[in-house]
Design an enzyme around this catalytic site. Sequence first.
Site, PDB file in Angstrom:
ATOM      1  N   ARG A   1     -23.550  15.523 -77.890  1.00 49.29           N
ATOM      2  CA  ARG A   1     -22.647  15.601 -76.736  1.00 49.29           C
ATOM      3  C   ARG A   1     -21.898  14.286 -76.537  1.00 49.29           C
ATOM      4  NH1 ARG A   1     -25.123  17.452 -71.070  1.00 49.29           N
ATOM      5  NH2 ARG A   1     -25.947  15.350 -71.091  1.00 49.29           N
TER       6      ARG A   1
ATOM      7  N   LYS B   1     -18.675  14.018 -70.670  1.00 53.84           N
ATOM      8  CA  LYS B   1     -19.557  13.360 -69.691  1.00 53.84           C
ATOM      9  C   LYS B   1     -19.015  11.948 -69.494  1.00 53.84           C
ATOM     10  CE  LYS B   1     -24.415  12.976 -68.605  1.00 53.84           C
ATOM     11  NZ  LYS B   1     -24.188  13.183 -67.178  1.00 53.84           N
TER      12      LYS B   1
ATOM     13  N   GLU C   1     -21.391  24.173 -60.277  1.00 53.01           N
ATOM     14  CA  GLU C   1     -22.573  23.357 -60.555  1.00 53.01           C
ATOM     15  C   GLU C   1     -22.885  22.466 -59.363  1.00 53.01           C
ATOM     16  OE1 GLU C   1     -22.053  20.693 -63.953  1.00 53.01           O
ATOM     17  OE2 GLU C   1     -20.038  20.200 -63.331  1.00 53.01           O
TER      18      GLU C   1
HETATM   19  N1  PMP Z   1     -23.640  18.696 -64.512  1.00 54.35           N
HETATM   20  C1  PMP Z   1     -23.285  17.411 -64.299  1.00 54.35           C
HETATM   21  C2  PMP Z   1     -21.986  17.132 -63.630  1.00 54.35           C
HETATM   22  C3  PMP Z   1     -24.124  16.368 -64.697  1.00 54.35           C
HETATM   23  O1  PMP Z   1     -23.781  15.089 -64.480  1.00 54.35           O
HETATM   24  C4  PMP Z   1     -25.370  16.668 -65.306  1.00 54.35           C
HETATM   25  C5  PMP Z   1     -26.309  15.561 -65.694  1.00 54.35           C
HETATM   26  N2  PMP Z   1     -26.010  15.011 -66.910  1.00 54.35           N
HETATM   27  C6  PMP Z   1     -25.703  18.018 -65.528  1.00 54.35           C
HETATM   28  C7  PMP Z   1     -24.804  19.000 -65.114  1.00 54.35           C
HETATM   29  C8  PMP Z   1     -26.958  18.397 -66.228  1.00 54.35           C
HETATM   30  O2  PMP Z   1     -26.861  18.088 -67.603  1.00 54.35           O
HETATM   31  P1  PMP Z   1     -28.126  17.676 -68.465  1.00 54.35           P
HETATM   32  O3  PMP Z   1     -29.096  18.794 -68.363  1.00 54.35           O
HETATM   33  O4  PMP Z   1     -27.603  17.493 -69.828  1.00 54.35           O
HETATM   34  O5  PMP Z   1     -28.665  16.416 -67.876  1.00 54.35           O
END
Ligand code: PMP
Length: 293
Positions: free
Chosen positions: A52, A151, A184
């Site tokens: 990622r 990200k 989310e």
């Molecule tokens: N959405 C956002 C906006 C985030 O910052 C995160 C944390 N990284 C997640 C979802 C969850 O992703 P992950 O399970 O990869 O930590």
Amino acid sequence: MEKLVYLNGEFVTKAEAKISVFDHGFLYGDGIFEGIRVYHGRIFKCKEHLDRLYESAKTIMLNIGISKAEMEEVLCSTLRKNDLDNGYIRLVVSRGVGDLGLDPNNCAGASIICIADQIKIYPQEMYEHGLEVKTVAVRRTNPDSLSPRVKSLNYLNNIMAKIESIQAGVVEAIMLTQEGYVVEGTADNIFIFRRGALLTPPLSAGCLEGVTRNAVIELAKKKGLEVREELFNRHDVYNADECFLTGTAAELIPVVKADGRVIGEGQPGEIFKNLLEDFRALTLVDGVLIKEG
Ligand code: PMP
């Protein structure tokens, strides 16, 4: 033991871990990051996080400057230096030091920072009894403007949402798309269990492709649950049997109230508890073992 931070090829103390005010990560939020968990001496979903990171870099045309294998060694050495077998890694790659203009071509090269520490996002009590969420007025950045799949170091959208929920006395926000669909949390993906199926918004809604989200989808399918990545709205959350959030830092956390409506029985549900158990089991076996130095 004093914590050591990896900063551009060197290990420095917390106090020495400083970057230039001309770094475009600081000036413009021009950069990317990963939050990664370490469980029982293994870097959980290491490949997925590095994939990622490099995908985010490609989309924003950021040359990280080292290979994925070298980056994995950065993670391992930071954990070794800090003697951590369980914890949390924050890996940051910024555009690097440039001038006061936006042009990334004037930056000397990426800055790479790796911090290994502990993290606890929510109090234990919320993991046991569930938390309350609030849908907020600020909408999730439209994917046409900036893909939330990158990200990036730009979290103002999420921070504005967090501020709104905290001001309303609730620890976490649920963000909506421009059209009003649930997308989310501020740093977590969302799942609901409703009418016998586990639902989570599709990536096209504009959520991050969470590593925990993907792991939970896989675990649920293995259990024989019907899982659908599909759009839903607040009504579906209010009337769900269960709801929970997933994220590397938060792990899996149950949601028992949304906008004042009690969800299901108002306590962590069976689907959640089962998936959490499977997730815990996965953390025992998944991931890259921290290599010896
Ligand atoms: N959405 C956002 C906006 C985030 O910052 C995160 C944390 N990284 C997640 C979802 C969850 O992703 P992950 O399970 O990869 O930590």
